[in-house]
Enzyme design. Structure first.
Site, PDB file in Angstrom:
ATOM      1  N   THR A  76       0.871  -1.176   0.000  1.00 10.88           N
ATOM      2  CA  THR A  76       0.000   0.000   0.000  1.00 10.88           C
ATOM      3  C   THR A  76       0.909   1.227   0.000  1.00 10.88           C
ATOM      4  O   THR A  76       1.975   1.195   0.607  1.00 10.88           O
ATOM      5  CB  THR A  76      -0.887  -0.002   1.274  1.00 10.88           C
ATOM      6  OG1 THR A  76      -1.865  -1.008   1.129  1.00 10.88           O
ATOM      7  CG2 THR A  76      -1.550   1.339   1.526  1.00 10.88           C
ATOM      8  N   ARG A  91     -14.729  -6.101  -0.242  1.00  7.33           N
ATOM      9  CA  ARG A  91     -14.105  -5.639   1.006  1.00  7.33           C
ATOM     10  C   ARG A  91     -13.356  -4.309   0.785  1.00  7.33           C
ATOM     11  O   ARG A  91     -12.643  -4.147  -0.194  1.00  7.33           O
ATOM     12  CB  ARG A  91     -13.136  -6.714   1.505  1.00  7.33           C
ATOM     13  CG  ARG A  91     -12.387  -6.344   2.795  1.00  7.33           C
ATOM     14  CD  ARG A  91     -11.037  -5.747   2.492  1.00  7.33           C
ATOM     15  NE  ARG A  91     -10.262  -5.490   3.716  1.00  7.33           N
ATOM     16  CZ  ARG A  91      -9.146  -4.784   3.742  1.00  7.33           C
ATOM     17  NH1 ARG A  91      -8.657  -4.279   2.618  1.00  7.33           N
ATOM     18  NH2 ARG A  91      -8.489  -4.596   4.867  1.00  7.33           N
ATOM     19  N   GLY A 147     -10.783  -1.599   2.864  1.00  2.00           N
ATOM     20  CA  GLY A 147      -9.938  -1.462   4.051  1.00  2.00           C
ATOM     21  C   GLY A 147      -9.932  -0.047   4.598  1.00  2.00           C
ATOM     22  O   GLY A 147     -10.804   0.764   4.292  1.00  2.00           O
ATOM     23  N   ASP A 148      -8.930   0.238   5.382  1.00  2.00           N
ATOM     24  CA  ASP A 148      -8.831   1.542   6.040  1.00  2.00           C
ATOM     25  C   ASP A 148      -8.341   2.652   5.118  1.00  2.00           C
ATOM     26  O   ASP A 148      -8.649   3.821   5.338  1.00  2.00           O
ATOM     27  CB  ASP A 148      -7.854   1.451   7.220  1.00  2.00           C
ATOM     28  CG  ASP A 148      -6.447   1.063   6.750  1.00  2.00           C
ATOM     29  OD1 ASP A 148      -6.335   0.089   5.978  1.00  2.00           O
ATOM     30  OD2 ASP A 148      -5.471   1.730   7.134  1.00  2.00           O
ATOM     31  N   THR A 178      -0.647   2.130   6.757  1.00  2.00           N
ATOM     32  CA  THR A 178      -0.598   0.851   6.058  1.00  2.00           C
ATOM     33  C   THR A 178      -0.622  -0.258   7.105  1.00  2.00           C
ATOM     34  O   THR A 178      -0.005  -0.110   8.160  1.00  2.00           O
ATOM     35  CB  THR A 178       0.664   0.728   5.185  1.00  2.00           C
ATOM     36  OG1 THR A 178       0.794  -0.643   4.763  1.00  2.00           O
ATOM     37  CG2 THR A 178       1.934   1.133   5.912  1.00  2.00           C
ATOM     38  N   GLY A 179      -1.347  -1.320   6.812  1.00  2.00           N
ATOM     39  CA  GLY A 179      -1.394  -2.413   7.781  1.00  2.00           C
ATOM     40  C   GLY A 179      -2.723  -3.121   7.760  1.00  2.00           C
ATOM     41  O   GLY A 179      -3.453  -3.058   6.766  1.00  2.00           O
ATOM     42  N   GLY A 238      -6.070  -3.447   7.882  1.00  2.00           N
ATOM     43  CA  GLY A 238      -7.064  -2.390   7.732  1.00  2.00           C
ATOM     44  C   GLY A 238      -8.247  -2.483   8.672  1.00  2.00           C
ATOM     45  O   GLY A 238      -8.782  -1.449   9.095  1.00  2.00           O
TER      46      GLY A 238
HETATM   47  N1  ASP Z   1      -4.284  -1.191   4.918  1.00  2.00           N
HETATM   48  C1  ASP Z   1      -4.499  -1.860   3.660  1.00  2.00           C
HETATM   49  C2  ASP Z   1      -5.859  -2.481   3.646  1.00  2.00           C
HETATM   50  O1  ASP Z   1      -6.270  -2.994   4.680  1.00  2.00           O
HETATM   51  C3  ASP Z   1      -3.495  -2.918   3.376  1.00  2.00           C
HETATM   52  C4  ASP Z   1      -2.046  -2.531   3.537  1.00  2.00           C
HETATM   53  O2  ASP Z   1      -1.730  -1.454   4.014  1.00  2.00           O
HETATM   54  O3  ASP Z   1      -1.174  -3.323   3.141  1.00  2.00           O
HETATM   55  O4  ASP Z   1      -6.491  -2.489   2.626  1.00  2.00           O
END
Ligand code: ASP
Length: 310
Positions: free
Chosen positions: A177, A205, A207-208, A228-229, A231
């Site tokens: 991301t 789906r 994410g955040d 990033t992470g 989500g």
């Molecule tokens: N945060 C992103 C999501 O959940 C994924 C990522 O940051 O790798 O879509």
């Protein structure tokens, strides 16, 4: 990791948090990723050096990262369970707290440009799916064939996830991301985040990353944040807004707020990273994964990129 002084401008970028370790990445891989991070950092720094706005800078850096197949955004986005690419992005301007976001787009070459168009053309903040793409076409945002986003490596990762019957949030399979935060010479901050989401995601789906306050937030009274992470946990904590709120209302430092909020995510068994910039030009990284692709530059001459933990 915090860097501060009397600055005219500053920018920080990330290319995703994940399980990258020095021992498991070869020299060529390190060099390729570092070069890509430098190029994206320079795209945004050049805007700021010439007196451009924080919003133009974060857009320029994120466009560069979206176009680079190394990162999970735009070209090189991960595949959904059904073998498609569904892209999410958001931008936010700290001066006005104007924001724009899109989710689940499949034909827009640079989702960050579409998010920005949503912000600027109004009246809405968040558009999804077919409606977002209709809006993109109506506003002349570049459309591409979905094949544009597909890469062999991401396809291989999807097949591996299916073969190993992994859950759809697996640290080893999620990379890249992208995001940027910047402070311009006028002291205004901005944030942008763009992603393909998680490998093997289903059911549209989201994410955040495109959720204002979760993966992306900017407020001149505190700073700008891109995340990033994992989500789902980032959304439940409202990470980007929570960091800004701690700084604004609690007087916490950017580093202190970032570390504390990632600890809250950790208590929910979530992992990831954030980048933060303040209106004074301080840039901060924090991550609870082994690595995070990242970089920062400012008007004092600082220019550095990193991948692994310290
Ligand atoms: N945060 C992103 C999501 O959940 C994924 C990522 O940051 O790798 O879509």
């Amino acid at each position: 990791m915090s860097e501060t002084s009397g600055k005219q401008w500053a920018i920080a970028i990330h290319g995703g948090a994940g399980s990258m370790k020095r021992a498991t990445m070869d020299d060529a891989g390190v060099a390729t990723h570092e070069a890509a991070l430098h190029a994206a950092l320079e795209a945004g720094a050049a805007v700021l050096r010439e007196g451009g706005s924080a919003m133009d800078a974060v857009t320029a850096s994120v466009v560069a990262l979206e176009d680079d197949p190394l990162f999970n955004a735009g070209r090189g986005a991960v595949f959904t369970y059904h073998g498609t690419n569904e892209l999410d992005a958001a931008v936010m301007d700290g001066a006005s707290r104007a924001a724009g976001a899109v989710a689940g787009v499949t034909h827009t070459r640079n989702p960050v440009k579409l998010a920005r168009t949503v912000m600027e053309a109004g009246p809405h903040v968040f558009l999804a799916g077919a409606g977002a793409e209709e809006f993109a076409r109506e506003h002349g945002v570049e459309q591409v064939d979905p094949d544009w986003f597909a890469t062999e490596e991401r396809w291989r990762q999807l097949q591996e996830l299916k073969a190993r019957k992994l859950g759809w949030f697996d640290d080893g399979l999620k990379y890249g991301t992208v995001g940027a935060v910047a402070c311009d010479a006028a002291g205004h901050v901005a944030a942008a985040t763009s992603t393909g989401g998680l490998t093997g995601k289903r059911w549209n789906r989201i994410g955040d990353s495109p959720v204002i306050g979760a993966g992306t937030y900017a407020d001149d009274r505190a700073g700008a944040v891109s995340c990033t992470g994992s989500g789902e946990q980032f959304m439940r904590v409202g990470v980007a807004h929570e960091i800004c709120a701690r700084m604004r209302l609690g007087g916490e430092s950017a580093q202190g707020a970032a570390d504390a909020v990632l600890a809250e995510v950790g208590a929910m068994r979530g992992v990831g990273g954030v980048i933060v910039v303040t209106p004074a030009g301080e840039t901060v990284f924090a991550h609870t994964t082994p690595g995070m692709f990242r970089g920062r530059a400012d008007s004092t001459g600082l220019c550095e990129v990193g991948i692994f933990g310290e």
